[in-house]
Design a protein around this motif. Structure first.
Motif, PDB file in Angstrom:
ATOM      1  N   ASP A 160       0.823  -1.212   0.000  1.00 58.73           N
ATOM      2  CA  ASP A 160       0.000   0.000   0.000  1.00 58.73           C
ATOM      3  C   ASP A 160       0.858   1.263   0.000  1.00 58.73           C
ATOM      4  N   GLY A 161       0.630   2.124  -0.971  1.00 58.62           N
ATOM      5  CA  GLY A 161       1.355   3.383  -1.054  1.00 58.62           C
ATOM      6  C   GLY A 161       2.754   3.246  -1.628  1.00 58.62           C
ATOM      7  N   THR A 162       3.163   2.022  -1.929  1.00 57.94           N
ATOM      8  CA  THR A 162       4.471   1.786  -2.549  1.00 57.94           C
ATOM      9  C   THR A 162       4.265   1.216  -3.943  1.00 57.94           C
TER      10      THR A 162
ATOM     11  N   ASP B 168       7.171   3.127   1.578  1.00 57.57           N
ATOM     12  CA  ASP B 168       6.701   4.508   1.628  1.00 57.57           C
ATOM     13  C   ASP B 168       6.690   5.054   3.056  1.00 57.57           C
ATOM     14  N   HIS B 169       7.146   4.262   4.011  1.00 57.20           N
ATOM     15  CA  HIS B 169       7.303   4.720   5.388  1.00 57.20           C
ATOM     16  C   HIS B 169       8.689   4.317   5.883  1.00 57.20           C
TER      17      HIS B 169
ATOM     18  N   SER C 244      -6.417   1.629   0.864  1.00 54.32           N
ATOM     19  CA  SER C 244      -5.448   0.571   1.142  1.00 54.32           C
ATOM     20  C   SER C 244      -6.104  -0.775   0.920  1.00 54.32           C
TER      21      SER C 244
ATOM     22  N   ASP D 244       4.195  11.177  -5.132  1.00 55.07           N
ATOM     23  CA  ASP D 244       3.465  10.028  -5.675  1.00 55.07           C
ATOM     24  C   ASP D 244       3.992   9.668  -7.063  1.00 55.07           C
TER      25      ASP D 244
ATOM     26  N   ARG E   9      -7.383  10.569  -1.919  1.00 58.00           N
ATOM     27  CA  ARG E   9      -6.533   9.571  -1.293  1.00 58.00           C
ATOM     28  C   ARG E   9      -7.019   8.183  -1.674  1.00 58.00           C
TER      29      ARG E   9
ATOM     30  N   ARG F 244      -0.664   3.518  -5.943  1.00 60.61           N
ATOM     31  CA  ARG F 244      -0.642   4.979  -5.918  1.00 60.61           C
ATOM     32  C   ARG F 244      -1.196   5.510  -4.600  1.00 60.61           C
ATOM     33  N   TYR F 245      -0.647   6.612  -4.188  1.00 64.98           N
ATOM     34  CA  TYR F 245      -1.162   7.294  -3.003  1.00 64.98           C
ATOM     35  C   TYR F 245      -2.447   8.048  -3.336  1.00 64.98           C
ATOM     36  N   TRP F 246      -2.454   8.690  -4.508  1.00 65.33           N
ATOM     37  CA  TRP F 246      -3.627   9.440  -4.959  1.00 65.33           C
ATOM     38  C   TRP F 246      -4.361   8.653  -6.034  1.00 65.33           C
TER      39      TRP F 246
ATOM     40  N   ASN G 287       5.057  10.455  -0.461  1.00 67.16           N
ATOM     41  CA  ASN G 287       3.860  10.803  -1.223  1.00 67.16           C
ATOM     42  C   ASN G 287       3.187  12.093  -0.777  1.00 67.16           C
TER      43      ASN G 287
END
Length: 354
Positions: A96-98, A295-296, A111, A339, A108, A101-103, A318
Motif C-alpha cells: 500500500d502506497g508503494t 513509503d514509510h 489501502s 506520488d 486519497r 498509488r497514493y492518490w 507521497n
C-alpha cells in the motif's frame, strides 16, 4: 499537497555512475506500463541532466522528482550489486502506497485493508471503531515498541475475529476490490516483467490481507508473476467460500519482516488457494543483495532477519514532503517524491542488472 521547491541534495562531484542514477531517477510522471523499454542511459546523456540539477538553487520553480542524499554511497552499492549479478539480488516491497498509488482520481487512494466491505454494515462499523481506537496508538511516538507491538497484535486479532464472525466471503472480497479506489503505479508491470525475466524474486510484504492483495493483482493487472510472493495474513475458507480462520502467525505493522517468511506464497489465480510456498528459505537467504521499496521509514524493517551484504532502500514520499523530506533522505538511499511513477525504480533495476 504543497510542491517541493528546494533543490535535490546532491553532491557537486559524484562519479559517473551516480550521474546515471540521477538521470534514471528523473522519470516521466506518467507512462503506459506496457510501453517499450528504453535502453539504459549513458554518461554522455546523463551529464547535462546532472549539471542542470546540481546548479539549481532555492529559487528554482521546478520541483525535483527524487532526492539522493549521499550519491557516493549509493554509487558504491550499485556497483557492488551489479558486480555480484542478478543471482544475488532480491526485491522486498511494501504494497500500500508503494506498489500502489497514493492518490487516485484526485483523492486519497484506498489501502488493501481499508477497501474491504464485508457486506455487513454492522461489522464494517465495528472494524472502523477498532481503527479509531488503535490507530492513534499505532502512530503515537511515546509508547514503547514492545508495548505497542502487543497492542497492534491485539488490534489485528480483534479485526480478524470480526471478519470471521461477520461471515466474510469470497464474493465480498471480489466485489470490494472491483469497487475500490486503488491502482498500481505506472511502471509496476514493467518492473515485474524485468525482474521476472531475470529470475529475481520479489517479496511483497503487507500487514494487510494476502487474499485481498492477490485479488488486486488479478483484477488490476489481469495476470500473475512467477517470481512474486506475498508475505501477509492468509485466510482459510470453507467449501461454501466463507472465512473460517486465519493461517499461521499474525503479521502486523511492527513484525512485517523476513521473520514472517513462512507466510509467503505466490500470487494465486484463486482466492484462498493453499498451494505454493517458499519451501527452501535458503534460496532467499542466499540472495544477500536487497533492493527495498517502501513509503514509510518503518518499512526499512522489512529486511530485518536477513543477513544482507548490500541494501539499496528506495522510498516513496507521497505527502507532507517539506516536513518529512529530511528524515526520509536520511533513511533511504533515494527518495521519489510526489506520488511518483515506478519508472525511476525500473531504470535503477536496469542499472543493477543490465
Amino acid at each position: 499537497m504543497r510542491p517541493m521547491t528546494s533543490p535535490p541534495l546532491l553532491s557537486p562531484s559524484p562519479c559517473a555512475l551516480v550521474l546515471r542514477l540521477l538521470h534514471l531517477s528523473r522519470a516521466p510522471r506518467r507512462r503506459n506500463p506496457t510501453a517499450a523499454r528504453r535502453p539504459p542511459c549513458t554518461f554522455r546523456h546523463c551529464l547535462p541532466v546532472f549539471l542542470s540539477a546540481a546548479m539549481s538553487s532555492s529559487a528554482s520553480t521546478t520541483a525535483p522528482d527524487s532526492v539522493i542524499a549521499d550519491p557516493s554511497t549509493l554509487a558504491r552499492k550499485v556497483a557492488d550489486i551489479r558486480a555480484a549479478g542478478p543471482a544475488k539480488l532480491q526485491v522486498i516491497a511494501d504494497f500500500d502506497g508503494t506498489l500502489t498509488r497514493y492518490w487516485y482520481n484526485g483523492a486519497r487512494g484506498q489501502s488493501s485493508h481499508g477497501l474491504l466491505r464485508q457486506g455487513n454494515e454492522e461489522y464494517d462499523a465495528k472494524r472502523e471503531a477498532l481503527y479509531q481506537h488503535y490507530h492513534p496508538i499505532e502512530i503515537c511516538p511515546d509508547i514503547p515498541l514492545p508495548e505497542k507491538a502487543k497492542l497492534m497484535e491485539e488490534w489485528w486479532e480483534k479485526t480478524h475475529g470480526l471478519l470471521i464472525e461477520g461471515g466474510l466471503t469470497y464474493d465480498a472480497i471480489k466485489n470490494s476490490v472491483f469497487d475500490a479506489a486503488i491502482a498500481f503505479r505506472d511502471g509496476v508491470v514493467e518492473l515485474f516483467e524485468y525482474l521476472e525475466e531475470r529470475d529475481i524474486p520479489v517479496l511483497v510484504f503487507s500487514a494487510g490481507l494476502a487474499d485481498i492483495i492477490e485479488e488486486v493483482f488479478q483484477q488490476k493487472l489481469h495476470r500473475s508473476f512467477k517470481n512474486i510472493k506475498v508475505v501477509s495474513n492468509r485466510m482459510v475458507f470453507n467449501e461454501e467460500g466463507r472465512l473460517v480462520a486465519f493461517k499461521g502467525k499474525t503479521i502486523h505493522v511492527l513484525n512485517k519482516n523476513e521473520h514472517a517468511l513462512d507466510m509467503a506464497a505466490p500470487v494465486h489465480n484463486n482466492l484462498g488457494d493453499p498451494n505454493g510456498s517458499i519451501d527452501d528459505y535458503s534460496l532467499v537467504k542466499r540472495r544477500t543483495n536487497v533492493l527495498l521499496l517502501g513509503d514509510h521509514i518503518g518499512d526499512l524493517g522489512m529486511s530485518d532477519g536477513l543477513n544482507y551484504e548490500n541494501r539499496i532502500a528506495a522510498g516513496f514520499l507521497n505527502a507532507n514532503i517539506e516536513k518529512s523530506l529530511k528524515d526520509y533522505s536520511k533513511a533511504f538511499d533515494i527518495v521519489y517524491l510526489n506520488d511518483a511513477t515506478m519508472q525511476g525504480v525500473v531504470k535503477l533495476v536496469a542499472d543493477l542488472c543490465p
